[in-house]
Design an enzyme around this catalytic site. Structure first.
Site, short mmCIF file in Angstrom:
data_model
loop_
_atom_site.label_atom_id
_atom_site.label_comp_id
_atom_site.label_asym_id
_atom_site.label_seq_id
_atom_site.Cartn_x
_atom_site.Cartn_y
_atom_site.Cartn_z
N HIS A 1 28.48 -29.60 18.86
CA HIS A 1 29.56 -30.42 19.39
C HIS A 1 30.93 -29.96 18.92
O HIS A 1 31.91 -30.04 19.66
CB HIS A 1 29.33 -31.87 18.98
CG HIS A 1 30.12 -32.86 19.77
ND1 HIS A 1 29.93 -33.06 21.12
CD2 HIS A 1 31.10 -33.71 19.41
CE1 HIS A 1 30.76 -34.00 21.55
NE2 HIS A 1 31.49 -34.41 20.53
N SER B 1 34.75 -34.30 24.68
CA SER B 1 33.71 -35.30 24.44
C SER B 1 33.96 -36.51 25.34
O SER B 1 33.99 -36.38 26.56
CB SER B 1 33.68 -35.68 22.96
OG SER B 1 32.51 -36.37 22.63
N ASP C 1 24.68 -28.70 21.04
CA ASP C 1 25.39 -29.98 20.92
C ASP C 1 24.40 -31.14 20.90
O ASP C 1 23.58 -31.28 21.80
CB ASP C 1 26.37 -30.14 22.08
CG ASP C 1 27.40 -31.22 21.84
OD1 ASP C 1 27.13 -32.14 21.05
OD2 ASP C 1 28.47 -31.15 22.45
#
Length: 713
Positions: free
Chosen positions: A675, A550, A635
């Site tokens: 995610h 991320s 995501d």
């Protein structure tokens, strides 16, 4: 192991080659950039050409990793073999029931259950998530809440991975599932005292921002749900919860630099009153017990001095402004107050000092003491303390060698009970060593590093090293136990967590020094830590791997551009690598909330600075390390097209390494996840094992060391 994927690349299929299509990305101040892979963006995830490209990349990974499948399987079996499959959580008591989570052997998902009166009572299954997830590629229960009379369950589930949840209801007396369904919400539920009204937070369907609080009355259509509050400022996140004493329901609103609380009596939640109006650069969060508000805030005290590391204040029930706050726990430059928990006889404060967490206890008489720790690098925090009328404090403790442990401490007598330690099959903590290392960054700042390795390791500059970091949002990466890392340590590797600027390990200044116009400190800290660890003999200069996800994937992209020669291999999951284009688009989830984290590129000074480090924009013709990049099609936080574009452009620019050709570049898209990757407790370890196999191959790390014990079955 004598060959790597790059050495056998001649036998692999040709890597996918995404088509180039001219596209200009324009900024309001007139700047333009060419983005030949912009077409890979499809908000609906249906473009056949885009999907074909992602599938081609997956097929390439399958072919490239085929020789390493035995190693991947071995790693997976080791990791899963350490898991006690029929495990359960520490039960906690709430309104006469003991609640817990348990897993059954071979099952991916938890069973949420409770027992009345004590753990010897009959089990009531609230949710069997295994049954709910049957035949689904992805499933997650984000939140569940039982009504105040203990009879009705509300829960929020997501069957896609995009974090758009549905709320459903169950009668716990009869097992009946009510027909009521509420769509497009965040997993954040609160019952009112009437046991029929549920408050929830509705998301914007496009940006996924938390924009409205609504209330639903059981038995009425969701279309009739009443709007309670709507947030007009799209830089704010929103949540809702109950106060410690159950007297209030509070809507909490927070941006990067500001916050606000609106509260109403839980018995009659008609009017939500602002406790202190929002002000830029003033943050606060509240709780209530014993007829008063307790507030954690960075607002200046009566002396006018700033409080970036936060302090605690109190206020009367009817307080409606900061002028009515009374100082309680003072601000300190060397201690960051992270949170607190209120009890009838004491208050527990979670704080950070010298890059370590600790718990400070303050009694009614003002007497203070700290909960003790036994290791040089550890992580300690508040556990589930569901009831306030008790002298017992539950807290968690872990280190890089100590599995997650839950203790219960009697604050009156000092008695400590071990409630549970995470069972890790075949693991002996005495075989591993953890230590704290301080690296000197290029500007002279000392950066803390947590290390773990197998006992008997020699700092002779020959070992392989995996270095992990995050370094954004003030999110601290604490030195906790990681079961998957044991497979690396048993093969002679060193694992390091770099507590770089951008986190909050050393207080608010540590965070401020790693965001906005200071963001590059995050990247250079990581690079300098790697160099210092090599210099100190923890690793060979050509056997260093880096890992981040991320915003930590942004870190990976930045170091790959800035210091590619320092890393043999980089693992990057759901990486935020197209910083400028994303932050120029307010329709993308999380963009507007984060202007105070990254900057708003609609302003030229921010645009120029962000452009100077954005990984996608700074790719160039040079030799890059071997890379494994992962993403999820659904995501909602870092859209799949960021890593897709990044990999496509990197394939164009990557030059061959001097020694054995062009290092491999693999890009895996999970087509059914978001995610957090695949759902279920085992599936995600398959992804981890694939990445680890790739890394071990590149680092030329052999099999498990003699004396590591049997490989778990």
């Amino acid at each position: 192991m004598t060959t790597t994927l790059s050495a056998t690349a001649a036998g692999l299929p040709t890597p996918p080659d995404a088509a180039k299509k001219p596209h200009e990305v324009k900024a309001p101040h007139g700047a333009q950039r060419s983005d030949e892979y912009y077409w890979l963006r499809d908000d609906k995830r249906k473009n056949p050409e885009m999907l074909a490209y992602l599938k081609a990349e997956n097929a390439y990974v399958d072919a490239a990793m085929a020789p390493l499948k035995p190693l991947e399987d071995t790693l997976y079996n080791e990791i899963v073999g350490r898991i006690k499959q029929d495990d359960s959580s520490v039960p906690y008591r709430e309104r006469g029931y003991w609640y817990y989570t348990r897993f059954e052997t071979g099952q991916d998902y938890p069973i949420q259950a409770r027992r009345k009166g004590g753990m010897d009572g009959a089990e009531e299954i609230l949710l069997d998530v295994n049954a709910m997830a049957k035949d689904k590629q992805y499933f997650n229960v984000g939140d569940f809440e039982v009504s105040q009379d203990n009879r009705i369950l509300a829960w929020a589930d997501d069957a896609v991975g995009r974090r758009q949840y549905k709320i459903r209801f169950k009668n716990l007396d009869t097992g009946e599932i009510y027909p009521d369904v509420i769509d497009d919400v965040s997993p954040n539920l609160v019952w009112a005292d009437d046991n029929k009204t549920l408050f929830y937070v509705e998301n914007d369907p496009e940006t996924l921002l938390t924009v409205r609080v609504k209330k639903h009355v059981l038995g009425t259509p969701a279309s009739a749900d009443v709007l309670v509050y709507e947030e007009k400022d799209d830089s704010f996140y929103m949540g809702i919860g109950r106060s410690r004493d159950d007297a209030y329901i509070c809507i909490s609103l927070h941006s990067t630099v500001s916050s606000e609380a609106r509260c109403a009596p839980a018995a009659d939640p008609k009017e939500f009153v602002v406790l202190a109006p929002r002000e830029r650069d003033v943050e606060y969060d509240v709780d209530h017990l014993d007829g008063r508000w307790v507030i954690r805030t960075n607002a200046p005290g009566a002396d006018g001095k700033p409080a970036p590391n936060f302090r605690l204040v109190t206020a009367a029930d009817d307080a409606r402004s900061r002028k009515e706050w009374k100082d309680w726990v003072a601000h300190r430059d060397d201690v960051f107050i992270e949170g607190f928990e209120l009890f009838d006889g004491f208050t527990a404060i979670a704080e950070r000092s010298n890059a370590l967490e600790r718990l400070r206890l303050i009694g009614k008489d003002g007497k203070e003491e700290f909960v003790k720790a036994d290791e040089p690098a550890f992580s300690m925090g508040l556990s589930t303390n569901s009831e306030h009328d008790t002298p017992w404090l539950r807290y968690t403790y872990t280190s890089m060698t100590t599995p997650a442990t839950t203790y219960e401490l009697n604050t009156q007598t000092g008695e400590r009970k071990l409630l549970k330690q995470q069972p890790v099959i075949g693991y002996d903590p005495d075989q591993y060593v953890t230590e704290r290392f301080w690296a000197t960054a290029r500007d002279g700042v000392k950066v803390p590093v947590s290390l773990v390795y197998k006992k008997g390791f020699e700092k002779n500059g020959k070992a392989a090293l995996l270095q992990y970091a995050y370094g954004s949002y003030g999110s601290s990466t604490d030195p906790g136990f990681n079961s998957t890392v044991v497979s690396l340590l048993d093969r002679g590797m060193v694992y390091a967590i770099a507590h770089i600027r951008g986190g909050q390990e050393l207080g608010r200044k540590w965070y401020d020094d790693g965001k906005l116009f200071n963001k590059k400190n995050t990247f250079t800290d990581f690079i300098d830590v790697s160099a210092e660890l090599v210099k100190a003999g923890y690793a060979a200069p050509d056997r260093v791997a880096a890992y981040g996800g991320s915003a930590g994937g942004l870190l990976m992209g930045a170091i790959a551009n800035m210091a590619p020669q320092q890393y043999r291999v980089i693992l990057s999951q759901v990486p935020f690598v197209d910083v400028v284009t994303t932050m120029l688009d307010p329709s993308i989830p999380l963009t507007t909330n984060e202007y105070d984290e990254w900057g708003n590129p609609e302003k030229k000074d921010y645009y120029d600075y962000m452009l100077s480090y954005s990984p996608y924009d700074n790719l160039k013709a040079q030799a890059y390390p071997a890379m494994f990049v992962g993403t999820g099609l659904w995501d909602s936080q870092v859209q799949y097209w960021e890593p897709a574009k990044y990999v496509a452009r990197l394939r164009d620019l990557q030059l061959a390494d001097k020694s054995d050709g062009k290092p491999p570049l693999l890009f895996r898209t999970n087509m059914e996840a978001g995610h957090g990757g695949k759902s279920g407790r085992f599936r995600r370890f398959r992804e981890q094992s694939e990445m680890y196999a790739f890394m071990l191959d590149q680092l030329q790390v052999g099999s498990r060391q003699v004396g590591s014990g049997p490989s778990p079955k």
